[in-house]
Design a protein around this motif. Sequence first.
Motif, mmCIF file in Angstrom:
data_model
loop_
_atom_site.group_PDB
_atom_site.id
_atom_site.type_symbol
_atom_site.label_atom_id
_atom_site.label_comp_id
_atom_site.label_asym_id
_atom_site.label_seq_id
_atom_site.Cartn_x
_atom_site.Cartn_y
_atom_site.Cartn_z
ATOM 1 N N GLN A 724 10.276 75.215 40.769
ATOM 2 C CA GLN A 724 10.611 74.072 39.915
ATOM 3 C C GLN A 724 9.346 73.431 39.360
ATOM 4 O O GLN A 724 9.123 72.229 39.491
ATOM 5 N N THR A 725 8.483 74.220 38.759
ATOM 6 C CA THR A 725 7.229 73.807 38.125
ATOM 7 C C THR A 725 6.210 73.252 39.121
ATOM 8 O O THR A 725 5.211 72.683 38.711
ATOM 9 N N VAL A 726 6.443 73.375 40.404
ATOM 10 C CA VAL A 726 5.493 72.921 41.413
ATOM 11 C C VAL A 726 4.875 74.136 42.083
ATOM 12 O O VAL A 726 5.575 75.051 42.505
ATOM 13 N N ARG A 772 -10.384 72.624 40.258
ATOM 14 C CA ARG A 772 -9.454 72.762 39.142
ATOM 15 C C ARG A 772 -9.009 71.423 38.547
ATOM 16 O O ARG A 772 -8.493 71.381 37.430
ATOM 17 N N GLY A 773 -9.196 70.346 39.281
ATOM 18 C CA GLY A 773 -8.702 69.051 38.812
ATOM 19 C C GLY A 773 -7.239 68.830 39.129
ATOM 20 O O GLY A 773 -6.503 68.279 38.327
ATOM 21 N N TRP A 774 -6.800 69.257 40.323
ATOM 22 C CA TRP A 774 -5.400 69.148 40.729
ATOM 23 C C TRP A 774 -5.242 68.079 41.802
ATOM 24 O O TRP A 774 -5.800 68.209 42.897
ATOM 25 N N ASN A 775 -4.495 67.041 41.520
ATOM 26 C CA ASN A 775 -4.018 66.166 42.586
ATOM 27 C C ASN A 775 -2.978 66.939 43.390
ATOM 28 O O ASN A 775 -2.191 67.706 42.822
ATOM 29 N N ALA A 776 -2.933 66.756 44.705
ATOM 30 C CA ALA A 776 -2.050 67.586 45.522
ATOM 31 C C ALA A 776 -1.423 66.800 46.656
ATOM 32 O O ALA A 776 -2.028 65.867 47.200
ATOM 33 N N LEU A 777 -0.182 67.190 47.010
ATOM 34 C CA LEU A 777 0.489 66.682 48.202
ATOM 35 C C LEU A 777 0.134 67.569 49.386
ATOM 36 O O LEU A 777 0.046 68.788 49.255
ATOM 37 N N ILE A 778 -0.051 66.952 50.539
ATOM 38 C CA ILE A 778 -0.301 67.673 51.784
ATOM 39 C C ILE A 778 0.971 67.603 52.613
ATOM 40 O O ILE A 778 1.346 66.543 53.114
ATOM 41 N N SER A 779 1.656 68.737 52.751
ATOM 42 C CA SER A 779 2.933 68.794 53.468
ATOM 43 C C SER A 779 2.754 69.615 54.738
ATOM 44 O O SER A 779 2.415 70.799 54.676
ATOM 45 N N ARG A 780 2.972 69.002 55.894
ATOM 46 C CA ARG A 780 2.798 69.697 57.163
ATOM 47 C C ARG A 780 4.152 70.017 57.782
ATOM 48 O O ARG A 780 5.046 69.170 57.836
ATOM 49 N N GLY A 782 7.072 70.504 60.314
ATOM 50 C CA GLY A 782 7.453 69.649 61.425
ATOM 51 C C GLY A 782 7.481 68.180 61.077
ATOM 52 O O GLY A 782 8.102 67.384 61.780
ATOM 53 N N ARG A 783 6.792 67.788 60.003
ATOM 54 C CA ARG A 783 6.822 66.393 59.567
ATOM 55 C C ARG A 783 7.643 66.221 58.305
ATOM 56 O O ARG A 783 8.349 65.228 58.139
ATOM 57 N N SER A 784 7.527 67.184 57.397
ATOM 58 C CA SER A 784 8.290 67.109 56.148
ATOM 59 C C SER A 784 8.647 68.514 55.704
ATOM 60 O O SER A 784 7.917 69.470 55.986
ATOM 61 N N CYS A 785 9.764 68.625 55.002
ATOM 62 C CA CYS A 785 10.184 69.929 54.496
ATOM 63 C C CYS A 785 9.643 70.123 53.081
ATOM 64 O O CYS A 785 9.259 69.164 52.401
ATOM 65 N N LEU A 786 9.644 71.364 52.627
ATOM 66 C CA LEU A 786 9.146 71.657 51.284
ATOM 67 C C LEU A 786 9.995 71.003 50.213
ATOM 68 O O LEU A 786 9.490 70.551 49.188
ATOM 69 N N ALA A 787 11.308 70.952 50.442
ATOM 70 C CA ALA A 787 12.196 70.386 49.416
ATOM 71 C C ALA A 787 11.836 68.937 49.125
ATOM 72 O O ALA A 787 11.743 68.519 47.965
ATOM 73 N N CYS A 788 11.622 68.131 50.184
ATOM 74 C CA CYS A 788 11.281 66.728 49.981
ATOM 75 C C CYS A 788 9.889 66.589 49.368
ATOM 76 O O CYS A 788 9.645 65.686 48.558
ATOM 77 N N ALA A 789 8.971 67.476 49.752
ATOM 78 C CA ALA A 789 7.629 67.427 49.165
ATOM 79 C C ALA A 789 7.678 67.722 47.671
ATOM 80 O O ALA A 789 6.980 67.088 46.872
ATOM 81 N N ILE A 790 8.522 68.683 47.279
ATOM 82 C CA ILE A 790 8.654 69.017 45.858
ATOM 83 C C ILE A 790 9.235 67.841 45.083
ATOM 84 O O ILE A 790 8.792 67.528 43.966
ATOM 85 N N ARG A 791 10.213 67.164 45.671
ATOM 86 C CA ARG A 791 10.793 66.004 44.988
ATOM 87 C C ARG A 791 9.775 64.872 44.867
ATOM 88 O O ARG A 791 9.728 64.161 43.859
ATOM 89 N N GLU A 792 8.951 64.684 45.884
ATOM 90 C CA GLU A 792 7.913 63.656 45.800
ATOM 91 C C GLU A 792 6.875 64.020 44.734
ATOM 92 O O GLU A 792 6.399 63.150 43.999
ATOM 93 N N ALA A 793 6.525 65.297 44.651
ATOM 94 C CA ALA A 793 5.610 65.741 43.600
ATOM 95 C C ALA A 793 6.191 65.451 42.228
ATOM 96 O O ALA A 793 5.474 65.041 41.303
#
Length: 805
Positions: A724-726, A772-780, A782-793
């Motif tokens: 989804q573009t992430v 590259r000039g990329w702001n990034a989310l750090i998703s670990r 056990g703490r967060s799932c990829l789906a929620c990280a993608i929505r936050e991005a």
Amino acid sequence: MNYSTPDLSVTEGPANRISQPLTESQLRILFSGAPQFFALSEGHCLGAPHPTVHFPLDTDRSITNLCDHVEIYDDAWNTMAAWPLVTLDVRERMRPDNGHYRKEGYYMPLCRERPHMLSKQGLERGTIGYIAALELGVKDTLLGPAPLLGDPFAEDRKRLLDGRGGIRPFTEIRLIERLISTSMTYRNNHDYHLQPVEQLYTDLFSHILFHPTEEFDVCDKHSLKVQINILIDILAIPIWIDFSIVEWRIRLGEVLWGPPIDASWDDQIFIDEGIAQQLGNQKYFLLLQILLSCELLLRLDAISMNVAEGREMAEPSYAKRIDETATVSLRWSLLLARLWLDNIDLELMSMPNNTAHKPSLGWLATLSLAENYGNDAIDAFCYVQMQGRNRERQLSGLLQFAKELRWPNIGGLATKITNEDIVICDNLYASLATNMRTSTSTQCANSYTLIDISGQIRGKPKRRHASAVFHPAGWLSNSYISGLVLPGEGLNHFLICALLDNDETAISRLGREAILYSGFFYCRKSFWSTACVVGRVLAAGTGASESVGWISSDIIPTGFVDGWVDIAVAQLPLLEKDCIKPRIYHKEAIAHESSVTGDAEPSSVLLSDFVMPSEGSTQKALSINLNSLSLSRVTDSPQFLRGQATSATLGRSSQVRAIETYSAVMNFSLHTELEEEKEVNIPLRYDVHFVTAHPCAFRQHTGPLVPSTSPLSQVPGWSQQVVQTVLIVNCTDASMAAYRVRSSPLPQERYPNGNEYGSDIEMLARSLCAYRGWNALISRRGRSCLACAIREAAALEWKIVLRLA
């Protein structure tokens, strides 16, 4: 929460089970632990919308209390944010017998520091939280530096105190006496709000203000509302220091303890007791501003307490009027008033008989007077002692800061604190008496100076520097130890300055000049401001530590000895629409693009629409090692120009050490069983940010759906997949299979200083983002799932997620 609906686990089952529309209750079960992201307007005069994270489908407190930033647990740091803050030791702090007890119902001014300081330290080292990330586009430093040369309000200030304005002229002695009296009322008279309003009216208009020339309330001209309205009108006049500007929040201590910031006006006001003050002197007018703000705050407290105790009916219309008439600057003045009343004690010492009745000369208005310190012409304020009421609390916080940064000489600091060898200047002229370098120029190195070296116009992102010169018991240390720290980034700077001020070895090795937005090397360790991208990258390494805006690391560049460095990086290019309106103002887009159902109508949402990628890694162990951090001198840096300007303006100083500017490059070695080892150099080119993905709760009713046709059925180790573009960057390999994975996240768990969570792989990923000039989310995991990280991005409009073990 318990539901009567059937289990929604979908790892197995007939096709029709996943192709039917989800009911509302089923959707609630599926996403009860999923955070949703918003930016909401709060009201009049509060500026940009406020970023918020909610769990609208769950009311379980263990879920709704999840957050993405570190909890502030030391009471010495509880002023870093303007928001109401409860630290872990708040119960002890609020006990009635400890001297800090205040009744419930006191007034809270509605203002915010941006970025939100509680969100400035994410759960992952070197990261920020969602709130701070969204507020980067509207941060306070974009307002520009405070004007320090010239006083456009000199005439207005003179008019305010010569009988034509609302304030009675004050001599220095009377001003101090009134400040002491107001503070005693606040601390000792907990029934202040029960006093007759006529008594409060008489006190205010007989000693501080002239009686009003017009009646504001015909029914009750002595009412608290009348007094409040008049004080608001006076403090709303644009002649006072505006603490909504970051620089003034930090320079507050310099105005009180440092040499005069301005000394170019000599207009004086004469009253019966002699010269009241010298206009243009910020120290006098700052204390007058504090006094008026304290008087206003006491009356706002009185109304709030009366309403809280049921003595008065709440009047929403009046509260709304205060919100609409109180300027942002006035709200910050009220915050300062609360800090002053809670933290500062003043004492007026006896003056020698030969000077007690001499005319006052003001606040040391000329440099020549500083040179002749000790003569008979000293004004009355030099007999004022100023002490912090919470010295033990502040020093305990300083020691905790040093422990978290693993400071090399922490034993010496602890001994100093035990022996009570750390004090603030009790005399407001002490810094002059110690022969601190002075200059009439505001660009001198003994000042905390924010300098825009980018040449960009006001209103756009700027690269700013904090420069300072350390001195024992100087204003930088005084600001922290006294507790007079306004919300915002000032606490970061004051803590590191107080730490360095009280480590003689560090001062001898590092020198007295500093660039507080960069870093330094000391005792085979490096220390970096979180404002510096090098610090954010090194924070991902094993053994790194973080505390209140500073990061320590065992990594130092080859060939460098103890000393400060400045790091050159480029600002991220702005998107065209962001030039017009930052992302935080796109409230509908934030909520819509991060929604759990996206564009779909609720009635058309199918269970098969939700696909969670498997995180099993098929990549064999990948060896990635950091070889070195290299710094290369930038010869044409504007920093050199600043160093030359500083040398010229100091005048008296014959030795000025310029802090040089460097570019940073990370060198890694990579190899697998199938490939030979190779080296890669990654320049840290851009000032990028990293955000801790917000924790979510993975409910027992859900499971991964892995249909054979799904392109996301596997995410190979260290490969990249577009979702989804992430862009998802998997920072794990088979060697990390043993890392523990929690079944559900724990609220406020303090990961940042856990050494086991560092890795060279993550440093490589962060370095790549900085290149590259990329702001990034750090998703670990056990703490967060990829789906929620993608929505936050999607909410932040960022495109990169780094997935950690």
